[in-house]
Scaffold this active site. Sequence first.
Site, PDB file in Angstrom:
ATOM      1  N   VAL A 136      -4.989  -3.687   0.650  1.00  0.00           N
ATOM      2  CA  VAL A 136      -6.050  -2.826   1.654  1.00  0.00           C
ATOM      3  C   VAL A 136      -7.001  -3.954   2.282  1.00  0.00           C
ATOM      4  CG1 VAL A 136      -8.028  -1.185   1.970  1.00  0.00           C
ATOM      5  CG2 VAL A 136      -6.040  -0.946   0.153  1.00  0.00           C
ATOM      6  N   LYS A 182      -3.839   2.988   2.980  1.00  0.00           N
ATOM      7  CA  LYS A 182      -4.827   2.362   2.565  1.00  0.00           C
ATOM      8  C   LYS A 182      -6.055   3.105   2.003  1.00  0.00           C
ATOM      9  CE  LYS A 182      -3.702  -1.512   5.682  1.00  0.00           C
ATOM     10  NZ  LYS A 182      -3.723  -2.031   6.955  1.00  0.00           N
ATOM     11  N   LYS A 191       0.716  -1.120   0.028  1.00  0.00           N
ATOM     12  CA  LYS A 191       0.105  -0.052  -0.022  1.00  0.00           C
ATOM     13  C   LYS A 191       0.787   1.110  -0.057  1.00  0.00           C
ATOM     14  CE  LYS A 191       0.317  -2.008   4.359  1.00  0.00           C
ATOM     15  NZ  LYS A 191       0.002  -3.377   4.711  1.00  0.00           N
ATOM     16  N   GLU A 209       4.345  -4.493  14.911  1.00  0.00           N
ATOM     17  CA  GLU A 209       5.734  -4.732  14.296  1.00  0.00           C
ATOM     18  C   GLU A 209       6.672  -4.247  15.450  1.00  0.00           C
ATOM     19  OE1 GLU A 209       6.837  -5.054  11.023  1.00  0.00           O
ATOM     20  OE2 GLU A 209       4.693  -5.485  10.249  1.00  0.00           O
TER      21      GLU A 209
HETATM   22  N1  LIG Z   1       2.162  -8.713   7.056  1.00  0.00           N
HETATM   23  C1  LIG Z   1       0.792  -8.295   6.932  1.00  0.00           C
HETATM   24  O1  LIG Z   1      -0.093  -8.691   7.360  1.00  0.00           O
HETATM   25  C2  LIG Z   1       0.711  -7.468   5.404  1.00  0.00           C
HETATM   26  C3  LIG Z   1      -0.803  -7.356   5.203  1.00  0.00           C
HETATM   27  C4  LIG Z   1      -1.118  -6.408   4.113  1.00  0.00           C
HETATM   28  C5  LIG Z   1      -0.113  -6.162   3.236  1.00  0.00           C
HETATM   29  N2  LIG Z   1       1.257  -6.259   3.450  1.00  0.00           N
HETATM   30  C6  LIG Z   1       2.382  -5.782   2.620  1.00  0.00           C
HETATM   31  O2  LIG Z   1       2.718  -7.061   2.023  1.00  0.00           O
HETATM   32  C7  LIG Z   1       4.294  -6.591   1.874  1.00  0.00           C
HETATM   33  C8  LIG Z   1       5.158  -7.813   2.549  1.00  0.00           C
HETATM   34  O3  LIG Z   1       4.995  -7.595   3.857  1.00  0.00           O
HETATM   35  P1  LIG Z   1       5.468  -8.771   5.109  1.00  0.00           P
HETATM   36  O4  LIG Z   1       4.781  -8.456   6.290  1.00  0.00           O
HETATM   37  O5  LIG Z   1       5.420 -10.039   4.353  1.00  0.00           O
HETATM   38  O6  LIG Z   1       6.814  -8.193   5.299  1.00  0.00           O
HETATM   39  P2  LIG Z   1       8.370  -8.824   5.950  1.00  0.00           P
HETATM   40  O7  LIG Z   1       7.612 -10.145   6.728  1.00  0.00           O
HETATM   41  O8  LIG Z   1       9.071  -7.891   6.295  1.00  0.00           O
HETATM   42  O9  LIG Z   1       8.795  -9.592   4.445  1.00  0.00           O
HETATM   43  C9  LIG Z   1       9.518  -8.979   3.564  1.00  0.00           C
HETATM   44  C10 LIG Z   1      10.383  -9.666   2.468  1.00  0.00           C
HETATM   45  O10 LIG Z   1      11.093  -8.976   1.781  1.00  0.00           O
HETATM   46  C11 LIG Z   1      12.456  -9.499   1.461  1.00  0.00           C
HETATM   47  N3  LIG Z   1      13.232  -8.245   1.014  1.00  0.00           N
HETATM   48  C12 LIG Z   1      13.570  -7.123   1.756  1.00  0.00           C
HETATM   49  N4  LIG Z   1      14.416  -6.483   0.892  1.00  0.00           N
HETATM   50  C13 LIG Z   1      14.753  -7.249  -0.202  1.00  0.00           C
HETATM   51  C14 LIG Z   1      15.654  -7.220  -1.266  1.00  0.00           C
HETATM   52  N5  LIG Z   1      16.413  -5.874  -1.311  1.00  0.00           N
HETATM   53  N6  LIG Z   1      15.557  -8.145  -2.020  1.00  0.00           N
HETATM   54  C15 LIG Z   1      14.928  -9.219  -2.021  1.00  0.00           C
HETATM   55  N7  LIG Z   1      14.073  -9.457  -0.938  1.00  0.00           N
HETATM   56  C16 LIG Z   1      13.949  -8.531  -0.131  1.00  0.00           C
HETATM   57  C17 LIG Z   1      12.856 -10.073   2.879  1.00  0.00           C
HETATM   58  O11 LIG Z   1      13.850 -11.074   2.795  1.00  0.00           O
HETATM   59  P3  LIG Z   1      14.368 -11.927   4.124  1.00  0.00           P
HETATM   60  O12 LIG Z   1      13.309 -12.666   4.677  1.00  0.00           O
HETATM   61  O13 LIG Z   1      15.420 -12.495   3.613  1.00  0.00           O
HETATM   62  O14 LIG Z   1      14.950 -10.592   4.979  1.00  0.00           O
HETATM   63  C18 LIG Z   1      11.273 -10.409   3.530  1.00  0.00           C
HETATM   64  O15 LIG Z   1      11.197 -11.873   3.031  1.00  0.00           O
HETATM   65  C19 LIG Z   1       4.453  -5.021   2.463  1.00  0.00           C
HETATM   66  O16 LIG Z   1       4.090  -4.388   1.350  1.00  0.00           O
HETATM   67  C20 LIG Z   1       3.093  -5.107   3.407  1.00  0.00           C
HETATM   68  O17 LIG Z   1       3.006  -3.585   3.643  1.00  0.00           O
HETATM   69  C21 LIG Z   1       1.649  -6.998   4.779  1.00  0.00           C
END
Ligand SMILES: NC(=O)c1ccc[n+]([C@@H]2O[C@H](COP(=O)([O-])OP(=O)(O)OC[C@H]3O[C@@H](n4cnc5c(N)ncnc54)[C@H](OP(=O)(O)O)[C@@H]3O)[C@@H](O)[C@H]2O)c1
Length: 431
Positions: free
Chosen positions: A135, A208, A108, A193
Amino acid sequence: MVKKPFRIGIAGLGTVGAGVVRVLQSNADLIAARTGRPIEIAAVCARERTRDRGVDLSIYSWVDNPLALTEIKDIDAVVELIGGAEGPARQLAEAALKRGCALVTANKALLAHHGYELAVLAEQQGAALMFEAAVAGGIPIIKYLREGLAANNIKAIHGILNGTCNYILTEMRETGRSFADVLKDAQKKGYAEADPTFDIEGVDAAHKLCVLSALAFGIRPDFEALNVTGISHISAKDISFARELGYKIKLLGIARRIDEKITQAVEPCLVPADSTIGAIEGVFNAVFVEGDFVGSSLAEGRGAGAGPTASAVVADLIDLARGFHILPFGVPARTLRQAVRGDAGDLLSRFYLHLVVKDRPGVLADIAAIMRDHNVSMEAVLQRGRDPDKPVSIVITSHPVRQADITRAVGQMASLAIMKEKPRLLRIERF
Ligand SMILES: NC(=O)c1ccc[n+]([C@@H]2O[C@H](COP(=O)([O-])OP(=O)(O)OC[C@H]3O[C@@H](n4cnc5c(N)ncnc54)[C@H](OP(=O)(O)O)[C@@H]3O)[C@@H](O)[C@H]2O)c1
């Protein structure tokens, strides 16, 4: 004839990325039956190759650089689950779309800051840009607004768009604990977080709301156009006074169209405890949409987490594998208008005002005089505690007043010598 698999590359294998792999593995047969072809993971990418992510990744190719996903032969879609408005997420999104490759994202922040440019690029290149997961997680609110309610002139959207804040406010109310205490607990439970700033300061909800406003009103996502206030200043006392007055405090995202002007804000508000929105508790999200023909409608569900968010990402992939996608914001991106901002100061609302003052005779009269001078009329007053040595709380609710008037009145009160804390002014919303 069996159709060839729909091939995807996934960048980001954190909470959402690993969740997407899990859904695709667990429900592979069901998904293939629904799309008429399997969805095949061609390659995956994250920073640390050896990290255990709770899913079997050994069967997929691994790339270290997300951009390499766009160069894989016969790739049908790239899934960006890295996060962040800039850096690798933005680079990957642009590279994929420039190559005419479909992009699915849950990001988002990226959409709120660069959604317009990405949509223009996608349309120029004839590529799909899909973001159902961006969202309200598991609530299919993008499809709901863009397709389900496409016949309506949307007048307003309001919703609980951040599960972390809703959880914190719910816990504060149910346990009487302080914001800081509940936040710590939420971090331990994985609901917040390690760096909770974006959630508790309202930024995540604002990202969002930008996306929803673009879909609802045909405007460009514009983060700078929002007034954003978080919940870190809400005290246990505010929660308790709100309860006494028959309200709950919720962090709301509110976008309204008034005479072709759009006001967009994220702020903690009081809502009636027995209202539909007041009943949305814990990590749940809810979005209310008001359309000219549909009337008021509500979508509710889990707003975040691996399962609900991955479910939304895979829903986009299923659409693409079926050969279905429409313009990212439902209209040609170039026709999205730069929104004319409504003046929030002109909005008429009831307000809750919490003053912590030195208890001395005449305090209430001074406050009443300031309110009178600014055309603010009081609805109810609560005063708790009587101790000349300790600050006491005075809580006032107002009749509907112009926001600009009450803001000026509160500014004047804040400079009084008897004021012991910064006054807290919250809007009362009765949808
Ligand atoms: N978490 C939720 O509930 C949720 C809900 C709705 C939307 N979102 C959205 O979904 C997206 C992901 O969220 P998340 O919670 O899954 O985040 P996360 O757990 O922090 O995961 C991020 C991932 O990106 C990888 N990464 C970071 N920098 C990188 C790079 N330079 N090259 C390759 N990989 C890289 C990380 O690798 P490593 O694991 O190796 O560090 C990790 O696997 C975000 O945009 C977030 O706003 C999340």
